[in-house]
Write a protein that holds these residues in place. Structure first.
Motif, PDB file in Angstrom:
ATOM      1  N   ALA A  43       0.161  -6.265  -5.328  1.00 13.03           N
ATOM      2  CA  ALA A  43       1.122  -5.153  -5.193  1.00 13.03           C
ATOM      3  C   ALA A  43       2.498  -5.678  -5.595  1.00 13.03           C
ATOM      4  O   ALA A  43       3.076  -6.523  -4.916  1.00 13.03           O
ATOM      5  CB  ALA A  43       1.127  -4.630  -3.768  1.00 13.03           C
ATOM      6  N   LYS A  45       5.606  -4.214  -6.317  1.00 13.78           N
ATOM      7  CA  LYS A  45       6.914  -3.548  -6.178  1.00 13.78           C
ATOM      8  C   LYS A  45       7.987  -4.571  -5.806  1.00 13.78           C
ATOM      9  O   LYS A  45       7.736  -5.460  -4.993  1.00 13.78           O
ATOM     10  CB  LYS A  45       6.851  -2.413  -5.153  1.00 13.78           C
ATOM     11  CG  LYS A  45       6.406  -2.803  -3.772  1.00 13.78           C
ATOM     12  CD  LYS A  45       6.440  -1.581  -2.835  1.00 13.78           C
ATOM     13  CE  LYS A  45       5.854  -1.902  -1.486  1.00 13.78           C
ATOM     14  NZ  LYS A  45       4.399  -1.770  -1.410  1.00 13.78           N
ATOM     15  N   ASN A  66       3.929   0.569  -7.779  1.00 16.73           N
ATOM     16  CA  ASN A  66       4.227   1.802  -7.044  1.00 16.73           C
ATOM     17  C   ASN A  66       5.217   2.667  -7.778  1.00 16.73           C
ATOM     18  O   ASN A  66       5.341   3.841  -7.500  1.00 16.73           O
ATOM     19  CB  ASN A  66       4.962   1.503  -5.730  1.00 16.73           C
ATOM     20  CG  ASN A  66       4.058   0.927  -4.712  1.00 16.73           C
ATOM     21  OD1 ASN A  66       3.632  -0.205  -4.874  1.00 16.73           O
ATOM     22  ND2 ASN A  66       3.760   1.686  -3.691  1.00 16.73           N
ATOM     23  N   ILE A  89      -0.538   2.273  -7.814  1.00 24.00           N
ATOM     24  CA  ILE A  89      -1.002   2.365  -6.422  1.00 24.00           C
ATOM     25  C   ILE A  89      -0.112   3.248  -5.553  1.00 24.00           C
ATOM     26  O   ILE A  89      -0.409   3.476  -4.387  1.00 24.00           O
ATOM     27  CB  ILE A  89      -1.145   0.958  -5.775  1.00 24.00           C
ATOM     28  CG1 ILE A  89       0.206   0.247  -5.664  1.00 24.00           C
ATOM     29  CG2 ILE A  89      -2.143   0.104  -6.545  1.00 24.00           C
ATOM     30  CD1 ILE A  89       0.123  -1.075  -4.886  1.00 24.00           C
ATOM     31  N   MET A 171      -9.509   5.607  -1.617  1.00 22.82           N
ATOM     32  CA  MET A 171      -8.423   4.704  -1.225  1.00 22.82           C
ATOM     33  C   MET A 171      -7.827   5.220   0.076  1.00 22.82           C
ATOM     34  O   MET A 171      -7.803   6.436   0.303  1.00 22.82           O
ATOM     35  CB  MET A 171      -7.384   4.714  -2.333  1.00 22.82           C
ATOM     36  CG  MET A 171      -6.132   3.898  -2.098  1.00 22.82           C
ATOM     37  SD  MET A 171      -4.798   4.837  -1.305  1.00 22.82           S
ATOM     38  CE  MET A 171      -3.403   3.811  -1.778  1.00 22.82           C
ATOM     39  N   LEU A 173      -4.499   4.392   3.130  1.00 26.08           N
ATOM     40  CA  LEU A 173      -3.385   3.662   3.741  1.00 26.08           C
ATOM     41  C   LEU A 173      -3.421   4.081   5.206  1.00 26.08           C
ATOM     42  O   LEU A 173      -2.953   5.161   5.522  1.00 26.08           O
ATOM     43  CB  LEU A 173      -2.078   4.181   3.147  1.00 26.08           C
ATOM     44  CG  LEU A 173      -1.314   3.389   2.120  1.00 26.08           C
ATOM     45  CD1 LEU A 173      -0.258   4.259   1.482  1.00 26.08           C
ATOM     46  CD2 LEU A 173      -0.655   2.177   2.730  1.00 26.08           C
ATOM     47  N   MET A 214      -4.178  -4.500   3.155  1.00 27.19           N
ATOM     48  CA  MET A 214      -2.972  -5.070   2.580  1.00 27.19           C
ATOM     49  C   MET A 214      -2.799  -6.496   3.160  1.00 27.19           C
ATOM     50  O   MET A 214      -3.714  -7.028   3.770  1.00 27.19           O
ATOM     51  CB  MET A 214      -1.771  -4.180   2.882  1.00 27.19           C
ATOM     52  CG  MET A 214      -2.108  -2.694   2.745  1.00 27.19           C
ATOM     53  SD  MET A 214      -0.705  -1.605   2.431  1.00 27.19           S
ATOM     54  CE  MET A 214       0.260  -1.801   3.876  1.00 27.19           C
ATOM     55  N   SER A 215      -1.606  -7.059   2.974  1.00 30.32           N
ATOM     56  CA  SER A 215      -1.425  -8.468   3.353  1.00 30.32           C
ATOM     57  C   SER A 215      -1.903  -8.792   4.773  1.00 30.32           C
ATOM     58  O   SER A 215      -2.551  -9.802   4.996  1.00 30.32           O
ATOM     59  CB  SER A 215       0.048  -8.857   3.237  1.00 30.32           C
ATOM     60  OG  SER A 215       0.415  -8.888   1.883  1.00 30.32           O
ATOM     61  N   ARG A 230      -5.129  -4.563  -1.701  1.00 29.78           N
ATOM     62  CA  ARG A 230      -3.824  -4.486  -2.376  1.00 29.78           C
ATOM     63  C   ARG A 230      -2.840  -5.371  -1.619  1.00 29.78           C
ATOM     64  O   ARG A 230      -2.463  -5.076  -0.500  1.00 29.78           O
ATOM     65  CB  ARG A 230      -3.335  -3.029  -2.392  1.00 29.78           C
ATOM     66  CG  ARG A 230      -4.359  -2.035  -2.978  1.00 29.78           C
ATOM     67  CD  ARG A 230      -3.817  -0.614  -2.899  1.00 29.78           C
ATOM     68  NE  ARG A 230      -3.322  -0.281  -1.572  1.00 29.78           N
ATOM     69  CZ  ARG A 230      -4.028   0.319  -0.610  1.00 29.78           C
ATOM     70  NH1 ARG A 230      -5.281   0.668  -0.829  1.00 29.78           N
ATOM     71  NH2 ARG A 230      -3.484   0.572   0.566  1.00 29.78           N
ATOM     72  N   ILE A 231      -2.456  -6.469  -2.256  1.00 34.38           N
ATOM     73  CA  ILE A 231      -1.710  -7.482  -1.517  1.00 34.38           C
ATOM     74  C   ILE A 231      -0.360  -7.778  -2.167  1.00 34.38           C
ATOM     75  O   ILE A 231      -0.295  -8.152  -3.339  1.00 34.38           O
ATOM     76  CB  ILE A 231      -2.564  -8.766  -1.407  1.00 34.38           C
ATOM     77  CG1 ILE A 231      -3.852  -8.383  -0.662  1.00 34.38           C
ATOM     78  CG2 ILE A 231      -1.799  -9.874  -0.691  1.00 34.38           C
ATOM     79  CD1 ILE A 231      -4.718  -9.511  -0.278  1.00 34.38           C
ATOM     80  N   GLY A 232       0.700  -7.590  -1.396  1.00 33.27           N
ATOM     81  CA  GLY A 232       2.041  -7.839  -1.897  1.00 33.27           C
ATOM     82  C   GLY A 232       2.676  -9.049  -1.237  1.00 33.27           C
ATOM     83  O   GLY A 232       2.731 -10.149  -1.809  1.00 33.27           O
ATOM     84  N   SER A 233       3.187  -8.875  -0.041  1.00 32.27           N
ATOM     85  CA  SER A 233       4.009  -9.916   0.584  1.00 32.27           C
ATOM     86  C   SER A 233       3.274 -11.243   0.790  1.00 32.27           C
ATOM     87  O   SER A 233       3.897 -12.300   0.729  1.00 32.27           O
ATOM     88  CB  SER A 233       4.609  -9.396   1.890  1.00 32.27           C
ATOM     89  OG  SER A 233       3.630  -8.824   2.687  1.00 32.27           O
ATOM     90  N   ARG A 239       9.467  -8.819   1.008  1.00 32.05           N
ATOM     91  CA  ARG A 239      10.363  -8.045   0.150  1.00 32.05           C
ATOM     92  C   ARG A 239      11.723  -7.879   0.811  1.00 32.05           C
ATOM     93  O   ARG A 239      11.812  -7.728   2.012  1.00 32.05           O
ATOM     94  CB  ARG A 239       9.766  -6.661  -0.142  1.00 32.05           C
ATOM     95  CG  ARG A 239       8.606  -6.693  -1.113  1.00 32.05           C
ATOM     96  CD  ARG A 239       8.035  -5.310  -1.353  1.00 32.05           C
ATOM     97  NE  ARG A 239       7.411  -4.763  -0.170  1.00 32.05           N
ATOM     98  CZ  ARG A 239       6.157  -4.981   0.201  1.00 32.05           C
ATOM     99  NH1 ARG A 239       5.366  -5.756  -0.526  1.00 32.05           N
ATOM    100  NH2 ARG A 239       5.663  -4.430   1.285  1.00 32.05           N
TER     101      ARG A 239
HETATM  102  C1  LIG Z   1       3.367  -2.400  -0.982  1.00 29.44           C
HETATM  103  C2  LIG Z   1       1.980  -1.855  -0.951  1.00 29.44           C
HETATM  104  C3  LIG Z   1       0.887  -2.666  -0.624  1.00 29.44           C
HETATM  105  C4  LIG Z   1       1.022  -4.128  -0.246  1.00 29.44           C
HETATM  106  O1  LIG Z   1       1.721  -4.278   0.949  1.00 29.44           O
HETATM  107  P1  LIG Z   1       1.898  -5.748   1.601  1.00 29.44           P
HETATM  108  O2  LIG Z   1       1.970  -5.453   3.053  1.00 29.44           O
HETATM  109  O3  LIG Z   1       3.136  -6.319   1.047  1.00 29.44           O
HETATM  110  O4  LIG Z   1       0.698  -6.517   1.243  1.00 29.44           O
HETATM  111  C5  LIG Z   1      -0.369  -2.102  -0.677  1.00 29.44           C
HETATM  112  N1  LIG Z   1      -0.559  -0.810  -0.999  1.00 29.44           N
HETATM  113  C6  LIG Z   1       0.449   0.014  -1.318  1.00 29.44           C
HETATM  114  C7  LIG Z   1       0.160   1.421  -1.666  1.00 29.44           C
HETATM  115  C8  LIG Z   1       1.749  -0.496  -1.288  1.00 29.44           C
HETATM  116  O5  LIG Z   1       2.755   0.336  -1.580  1.00 29.44           O
END
Ligand SMILES: *Cc1c(COP(=O)(O)O)cnc(C)c1O
Length: 240
Positions: A43, A45, A66, A89, A171, A173, A214-215, A230-233, A239
Motif C-alpha cells: 500500500a 500512499k 489509493n 485499492i 475485498m 476493510l 493490513m499491517s 494490503r500492507i503499507g506501514s 506515514r
Molecule cells: C493504507 C491502506 C492499507 C495499508 O494500511 P497499513 O495499516 O499501513 O498497512 C490497506 N488498505 C487500504 C485500502 C489502505 O488505504
C-alpha cells in the motif's frame, strides 16, 4: 551505505519485505495453506518513488495506490518493470474513473452496482476488460461504501452481465480495532461469503480472491483465508 532517506526514517525496506514474507509463511503454515497462494500488495500512499524502487528490488511485485494523482506521478517514475503490477485499492470517485480504468490491473474497491456500470462504459470504450474486486461492508458501517452481504448474490449476477468488467473476488476493510483479533470475525465472514459463491458458475466472473488484512492484522487475515494482503506501514514505516 544507507541512503539519507533510510537513515532519516530508520526504515530498512528490504528487511521489512523479508519479515513480511516470513510472517505470511508462518500464518499460512499455521492453517495448512500454501504461502505461494497469498500475494502481498504494497500500500503505497504517501510513499516516494525511491522507496517503491527499493521495495521492488527487495521482491515486491504489486503496488496498491489509493490516490490517482499520486499514482500518476509514480507510475512514470517507476516505469515498466518485469512482473510489476499496479492495483487501485482506494475509494474511487466517479469523475476519476475514466483515468483509473485500464491503468490498473485490479480495482479492489468497487462499491456499488452503479460504479460497476460506469466502469463497464469506460472499459467498453477502451476495448478492454477491467478486473475488479467487490468491496463488502461486512459490519454495515454507515461511514463506508460497499455491498452488503445480503445483496451480494444479486450484485454478482448483474455485474456478470457486463462484458467488460470481470470480478475476481471480494475485498473488505473491517471496523478499526487496535487488536488484530478484533478483525477476525469480519475476515471469517468474508471468507464464508466467498465460499458460498465459489461453486456458482458465472459467464466470466469468478469469486476467488479475498483482499483483506493490513499491517497490523494481516496474519489473522491469512489464517482466515486472505489471498491478498494490503500492507503499507509495516513495509515503508509510519506515514506522516
Ligand atoms: C493504507 C491502506 C492499507 C495499508 O494500511 P497499513 O495499516 O499501513 O498497512 C490497506 N488498505 C487500504 C485500502 C489502505 O488505504
Amino acid at each position: 551505505m544507507a541512503s539519507f532517506e533510510e537513515t532519516a526514517g530508520s526504515v530498512n525496506i528490504a528487511d521489512n519485505v523479508q519479515s513480511i514474507q516470513e510472517g505470511i509463511k508462518q500464518a499460512a503454515r499455521r492453517v495448512g495453506r500454501d504461502p505461494s497462494t497469498i500475494r502481498c500488495v504494497a500500500a503505497t500512499k504517501t510513499v516516494s518513488s525511491g522507496a517503491l524502487l527499493r521495495a521492488y528490488e527487495a521482491g515486491v511485485r504489486i503496488f496498491g495506490e489509493n490516490r490517482l494523482q499520486e499514482a500518476q506521478e509514480k507510475m512514470p517514475a517507476i516505469g515498466i518493470r518485469q512482473g510489476l503490477a499496479w492495483h487501485f485499492i482506494g475509494r474511487m470517485q466517479s469523475r476519476k474513473l475514466k483515468d483509473i480504468v485500464g491503468k490498473f490491473a485490479l480495482l479492489h474497491s468497487v462499491e456499488s452496482l452503479e460504479q460497476a456500470r460506469k466502469i463497464e462504459c469506460i472499459a467498453e470504450k477502451f476495448g478492454i476488460q477491467q478486473e475488479i474486486l467487490l468491496e463488502v461492508n461486512v459490519a454495515g458501517e454507515s461511514s463506508k461504501g460497499g455491498f452488503s452481504c445480503t445483496n451480494m448474490q444479486d450484485a454478482l449476477v448483474q455485474i456478470d452481465q457486463l462484458p467488460h468488467v470481470a470480478f475476481r473476488g471480494l475485498m473488505t476493510l473491517p471496523p478499526f480495532s487496535d487488536n488484530p483479533e478484533g478483525a477476525r470475525p469480519y475476515f471469517s465472514e468474508l471468507r464464508q461469503l466467498r465460499d458460498s459463491f465459489v461453486q456458482q458458475s458465472f459467464s466470466h466472473g469468478r469469486v476467488e480472491e479475498l483482499s483483506m488484512g493490513m499491517s497490523h492484522d494481516y496474519q489473522v487475515a491469512i489464517e482466515e483465508g486472505a489471498t491478498m494482503v494490503r500492507i503499507g506501514s509495516a513495509l515503508f514505516g509510519k506515514r506522516a
